[in-house]
Design a protein around this motif. Sequence first.
Motif, short mmCIF file in Angstrom:
data_model
loop_
_atom_site.label_atom_id
_atom_site.label_comp_id
_atom_site.label_asym_id
_atom_site.label_seq_id
_atom_site.Cartn_x
_atom_site.Cartn_y
_atom_site.Cartn_z
N ALA A 4 -4.28 -5.36 -0.88
CA ALA A 4 -4.39 -3.95 -0.34
C ALA A 4 -5.43 -3.73 0.22
CB ALA A 4 -4.07 -3.28 -2.07
N SER A 5 -6.67 -3.92 0.36
CA SER A 5 -7.78 -3.65 0.43
C SER A 5 -7.14 -3.38 2.58
CB SER A 5 -8.71 -4.13 0.65
OG SER A 5 -9.01 -4.00 -0.86
N PRO A 6 -8.04 -2.47 2.94
CA PRO A 6 -8.07 -2.53 4.29
C PRO A 6 -8.56 -3.54 5.29
CG PRO A 6 -8.85 -0.28 3.86
CD PRO A 6 -8.57 -1.47 2.71
N LEU B 199 -14.44 -6.52 -9.62
CA LEU B 199 -13.44 -6.94 -9.09
C LEU B 199 -12.32 -4.94 -9.74
CD1 LEU B 199 -12.12 -10.29 -9.93
CD2 LEU B 199 -13.00 -9.68 -7.06
N LEU B 200 -12.20 -4.87 -10.98
CA LEU B 200 -11.19 -3.82 -11.21
C LEU B 200 -12.52 -2.55 -11.04
CD1 LEU B 200 -10.56 -4.61 -15.12
CD2 LEU B 200 -9.09 -4.28 -12.80
N PRO C 77 -9.21 -14.19 -18.97
CA PRO C 77 -9.52 -13.35 -17.75
C PRO C 77 -9.99 -13.91 -16.14
CG PRO C 77 -11.00 -13.06 -20.29
CD PRO C 77 -8.99 -13.86 -20.24
N ALA C 78 -9.80 -15.20 -17.00
CA ALA C 78 -10.08 -15.84 -15.28
C ALA C 78 -8.86 -16.46 -14.53
CB ALA C 78 -10.48 -17.21 -15.39
N LEU D 255 -6.77 -10.24 -9.51
CA LEU D 255 -7.10 -9.01 -8.82
C LEU D 255 -7.83 -9.69 -7.58
CD1 LEU D 255 -8.87 -7.83 -12.10
CD2 LEU D 255 -7.56 -6.77 -10.54
N LYS D 256 -8.15 -10.85 -7.72
CA LYS D 256 -8.90 -11.26 -6.06
C LYS D 256 -7.70 -10.81 -4.99
CE LYS D 256 -12.37 -13.93 -7.82
NZ LYS D 256 -12.26 -15.50 -7.97
#
Length: 172
Positions: free
Chosen positions: A169-171, A106-107, A155-156, A162-163
């Motif tokens: 943040a994504s177009p 994801l990063l 981490p989980a 992050l998802k």
Amino acid sequence: GVRLSVGPAARPRHEFLAERSRRRSAPLFELFDASAAAFLERHGVQPRRPQDEEPPPWYHAWDLDEAKAVARRAGRPLWVEFTSDGCEWCKRYAWLNHRDAEVTALLRRFTLVKIQRDLDPGQSADALGLDGVPCNAAFDVAGEVRYTAFGWVAPAAHAERLKEALRKASPR
């Protein structure tokens, strides 16, 4: 008389900051490794989660303006991790979360930048209303903040953060 000579060119600031971070993290990583089993159990971390052999590269920026410029050139959303030299939990992100396979996958969809709060001349995190460390912020490609998070999580849970950040943040 005195002779002056010109030495080699100075390293770029982001390389200096990256090396500084590695140097300051190494002793803690040894302590973390020695007490890993107890830490993982205490914090409910699944010890068998797949690991990534090659954590994603981070750019070490001086401030948020530099971070946004790096992300603009890359054309990807920006994930900023605000850290501090004295923050053990910030180091735990690098030691545990940044090795987790799901987290690193994801990063890699972001431009990754670390900013040392104690060195940031403009106090970028404060300007965003972020208090304490560790804290994170995700920005869209236009440089607008779309997501913030505070504190260390396993981490989980970090993968879930992050998802959500990527969705915001994504177009579209």
